[in-house]
Design an enzyme around this catalytic site. Structure first.
Site, PDB file in Angstrom:
ATOM      1  N   GLU A 188       0.867  -1.188   0.000  1.00 34.62           N
ATOM      2  CA  GLU A 188       0.000   0.000   0.000  1.00 34.62           C
ATOM      3  C   GLU A 188       0.894   1.225   0.000  1.00 34.62           C
ATOM      4  OE1 GLU A 188      -2.863   0.398   3.211  1.00 34.62           O
ATOM      5  OE2 GLU A 188      -3.825   2.038   2.118  1.00 34.62           O
ATOM      6  N   CYS A 192      -6.677   0.848   2.800  1.00 31.40           N
ATOM      7  CA  CYS A 192      -7.682   1.926   2.788  1.00 31.40           C
ATOM      8  C   CYS A 192      -7.531   2.840   1.580  1.00 31.40           C
ATOM      9  CB  CYS A 192      -7.571   2.763   4.052  1.00 31.40           C
ATOM     10  SG  CYS A 192      -8.053   1.884   5.532  1.00 31.40           S
ATOM     11  N   ASN A 195     -12.129  -3.224   0.368  1.00 33.15           N
ATOM     12  CA  ASN A 195     -11.021  -3.484   1.291  1.00 33.15           C
ATOM     13  C   ASN A 195     -11.552  -3.896   2.655  1.00 33.15           C
ATOM     14  OD1 ASN A 195      -8.431  -3.458   2.552  1.00 33.15           O
ATOM     15  ND2 ASN A 195      -8.885  -1.407   3.297  1.00 33.15           N
ATOM     16  N   GLU A 196     -11.724  -2.922   3.548  1.00 29.01           N
ATOM     17  CA  GLU A 196     -12.192  -3.259   4.906  1.00 29.01           C
ATOM     18  C   GLU A 196     -13.633  -2.800   5.027  1.00 29.01           C
ATOM     19  OE1 GLU A 196      -9.578  -1.380   7.699  1.00 29.01           O
ATOM     20  OE2 GLU A 196      -8.447  -3.215   7.999  1.00 29.01           O
TER      21      GLU A 196
HETATM   22  O1  AHR Z   1      -2.209  -1.341   6.840  1.00 29.41           O
HETATM   23  C1  AHR Z   1      -2.693  -0.088   7.184  1.00 29.41           C
HETATM   24  C2  AHR Z   1      -4.214  -0.013   7.091  1.00 29.41           C
HETATM   25  O2  AHR Z   1      -4.806  -0.860   8.026  1.00 29.41           O
HETATM   26  C3  AHR Z   1      -4.796  -0.478   5.787  1.00 29.41           C
HETATM   27  O3  AHR Z   1      -4.792   0.511   4.829  1.00 29.41           O
HETATM   28  C4  AHR Z   1      -6.191  -0.838   6.158  1.00 29.41           C
HETATM   29  O4  AHR Z   1      -6.748  -1.809   5.318  1.00 29.41           O
HETATM   30  C5  AHR Z   1      -6.088  -1.245   7.595  1.00 29.41           C
HETATM   31  O5  AHR Z   1      -7.013  -0.579   8.367  1.00 29.41           O
END
Ligand code: AHR
Length: 669
Positions: A57, A256, A387-388
């Protein structure tokens, strides 16, 4: 002496001493030998080559300022404040100086792609200078070549040439070049020069010969020595660290960042492919996420875009695993939603991505890939949607994606999410919905304490085997608490992860993909800690956690075996953990053993149903104390030590060091 005092004194002891003293205090003399049985003839399941992968990321300056080797920050003047990163030392605070010169940012008029450029008015020959500060400076190496490129258009007056120089903090040149402007309209210019000295915080100075106006855009500087020597490519030392992990997959672009704080700022892969100059820069969502680690200069140039991610996955021998937004902005931020009846463009993005990755060169997106230099398909097999995400809003959106994707591309394995929590109502609901929707893998995330990791090594022992597979997509032990800036990549956390990973391996029939997160952090530009790899402008190192990942990933077998004591898996009894695999290609038995206790443990491994060969290799990883760390000064303080041992026919005797991970590869007959 009171125990408290003993513990206080331990802090000042050398780390090695700490484990040993604890060992002396706590280990009953002649602690019983642990006896384990493993049968290399009894296969439980195959182990997928995707078992250990990496999660990338653009957080902590991992892409721009990190892996993407561009040294110029805001090369195309597209940041929200378009002169971010650019200094005009001789100007007043308002950015102009009538005597020497001034600059202003102009728009081309386009809505997308490259939108702005800089117009410089030079009043006094060589009196005006423009400086790019780089990403916390620019890391420059003595003797190395640097490639500068820029677009310039001569305007009114008589600016004859642009002079570029790398300079140190005193303004002394470390190397540079003169670029003669030989035409009136826009033209791409290039120059290569070498640096005379190593400097971690160099800057790029631009001066002009003659007076008048000149327009500038895409001012870019790369080291010539990039990964695979690709022009304008990736930082070699960082890719090498990834390569050494032998990752089974590469998940990108996050995290994220996929979702965006708002929908308008979500990651849109189509805007990250094609000529780099046409890729629209976007504010990085981590720019303003944490008040305690603000990074107002953190943007995404998308020089590292989806093509480059696929190419990196190919270079690493890793399966590409892109994650796309599902029409929901980050639920921790605005939680903006795309109405269900307006989701089509998002679903089309997913369909087009498959065409971009795998489609023939006769298809529109396959042609884009070919034009970028890769006519062969990227063989993408996995795709994550969301993602989340959590709640019914996610389930109903994912349902529309899965319907369209299953119909058009039944060959693609779909990854759904169980949300950001390791357990609880949202997690349970998420799993229930993922089963209903029939996704192939469920992405679980856990940023928990070291204790949680030690206690949860049995997490998957009783999971349902009939539903989707598990992708442990983001995990890391937190030494303080989730996202605390005080978290450290210490040995206690790394060892707890090792204990937990034996549990992932023991369940490799169900857990088929795993990745630590986040992957990388710039020592001066990070937002989130802990991270697997730390770097500055010149150096990089793998953490203790990195070496745990490396040992597991480099020693992942082909088939899962059962290993246990008295018929039970070893999953925390007396602080010990174990997993075992067969490497059919190498004809070897692989056993991972974790001792989380601060005392040595004797262990007898009885190998039934197969005969041992003559030799075994041992890789032993241990920190000298729970708080042991790797650092720029001591990058391999916690790193594996290799040994060879002779074997008997059917049993192996080992003494596990206090607080250690041992990987044994024993030849089989
Ligand atoms: O790894 C950091 C963040 O943690 C990521 O972007 C997210 O998916 C999680 O909340």
């Amino acid at each position: 002496m009171h125990l408290n005092k003993v513990l206080m004194n331990l802090r000042s002891l050398s780390a090695q001493g700490a484990w040993l003293l604890l060992s002396g205090l706590w280990a009953p003399a002649g602690a019983q030998e642990m006896v384990l049985q493993v049968d290399p003839g009894h296969i439980r399941s195959e182990v997928q080559p995707t078992m250990f992968g990496i999660f990338f990321e653009d957080i902590n300056f991992a892409a721009d300022g990190g892996l993407y080797a561009e040294l110029v920050k805001n090369r195309s003047f597209e940041f929200t404040l378009p002169k971010t990163g650019w200094l005009e030392p001789h100007s007043n605070p308002y950015g102009f100086n009538r005597e020497s010169g001034s600059s202003s940012v102009l728009k081309y008029g386009a809505e997308d792609g490259n939108q702005t450029y800089l117009r410089v008015q030079v009043q006094k020959p060589e009196g005006y200078e423009l400086i790019n500060e780089g990403f916390r400076g620019m890391g420059i190496r003595a003797g190395a070549d640097y490639r500068l490129s820029l677009r310039a258009a001569r305007g009114d007056g008589a600016v004859r040439a642009i002079v570029v120089n790398l300079v140190d903090s005193t303004g002394t040149s470390l190397g540079g070049s003169r670029i003669a402007l030989d035409t009136q309209g826009w033209k791409d210019y290039q120059a290569t020069f070498s640096a005379s000295r190593t400097e971690p915080r160099a800057q790029l100075r631009i001066t002009f010969e003659g007076t008048g106006s000149v327009d500038l855009d895409m001012v870019s500087l790369f080291p010539a020595d990039t990964w695979k020597g690709r022009p304008n490519g990736l930082r070699k030392d960082l890719v090498q660290l990834l390569y050494d992990l032998k990752p089974g997959f590469l998940r990108f672009p996050g995290g994220c960042i996929v979702e965006g704080r708002t929908l308008a700022r979500r990651y849109q892969w189509k805007k990250t492919v094609g000529p780099v100059a046409d890729r629209t820069a976007l504010i990085n969502r981590w720019n303003t996420e944490f008040a305690h680690r603000p990074a107002p200069d953190y943007f995404q140039s998308f020089g590292l875009g989806f093509f480059e991610y696929f190419q990196l996955a190919e270079d690493l021998g890793a399966a590409p695993l892109p994650i796309l937004g599902c029409g929901m902005a980050c639920q921790f931020n605005t939680a903006e939603l795309v109405p269900l009846d307006q989701l089509d463009p998002y679903i089309q993005d997913a369909l087009d991505l498959i065409e971009f990755a795998n489609g023939s060169t006769a298809t529109p997106w396959g042609r884009v890939r070919a034009e970028m230099g890769h006519p062969e398909p990227f063989h993408m097999k996995y795709l994550g949607i969301g993602n989340e995400q959590w709640g019914p809003e996610y389930a109903e959106r994912l349902a529309l994606f899965t319907r369209a994707l299953r119909q058009a591309h039944p060959e693609i394995e779909l990854v759904g999410s169980s949300g950001p929590f390791a357990a609880g109502d949202f997690f349970e609901y998420g799993w229930e919905k993922m089963k209903e929707l029939g996704v192939d893998l469920v992405d679980e995330h856990y940023y928990m304490s070291a204790e949680w990791f030690r206690k949860n090594a049995g997490r998957y022992d009783s999971y349902d085997r009939k539903g989707p597979k598990v992708f442990a997509g983001e995990y890391a032990a937190q030494s303080v608490r989730t996202a605390s800036p005080e978290n450290k990549n210490n040995w206690e956390c790394a060892l707890a992860e090792a204990a937990f990973i034996t549990g992932l391996e023991r369940n490799a029939d169900l857990v088929t993909m795993t990745s630590y997160a986040p992957l990388m952090a710039h020592a001066e530009g990070w937002q989130w800690t802990p991270d697997l790899i730390w770097f500055n402008n010149l150096e990089s190192y793998g953490t203790a956690n990195y070496y745990v990942q490396k040992l597991f990933a480099n020693n992942s077998g082909t088939h899962l075996l059962e290993i246990g004591s008295e018929g039970k898996p070893l999953s925390g009894q007396q602080g010990l953990y174990a997993s075992a695999e067969l490497d059919r290609k190498a004809g070897q038995l692989i056993v991972k053993l974790v001792n989380t206790e601060p005392r040595a443990r004797d262990l007898k491994l009885e190998v039934t149903g197969g005969k041992l060969g003559r030799k075994a290799q041992l890789s032993i990883l241990r920190g000298e104390a729970p708080d042991a760390l790797n650092s720029f000064e001591a990058p391999t303080a916690v790193s594996p030590v290799e040994e060879t041992m002779n074997l008997g026919r059917s049993e192996i005797r080992l003494s596990l060091s206090p607080g250690s991970l041992t990987v044994l590869r024993a030849d089989l007959r």
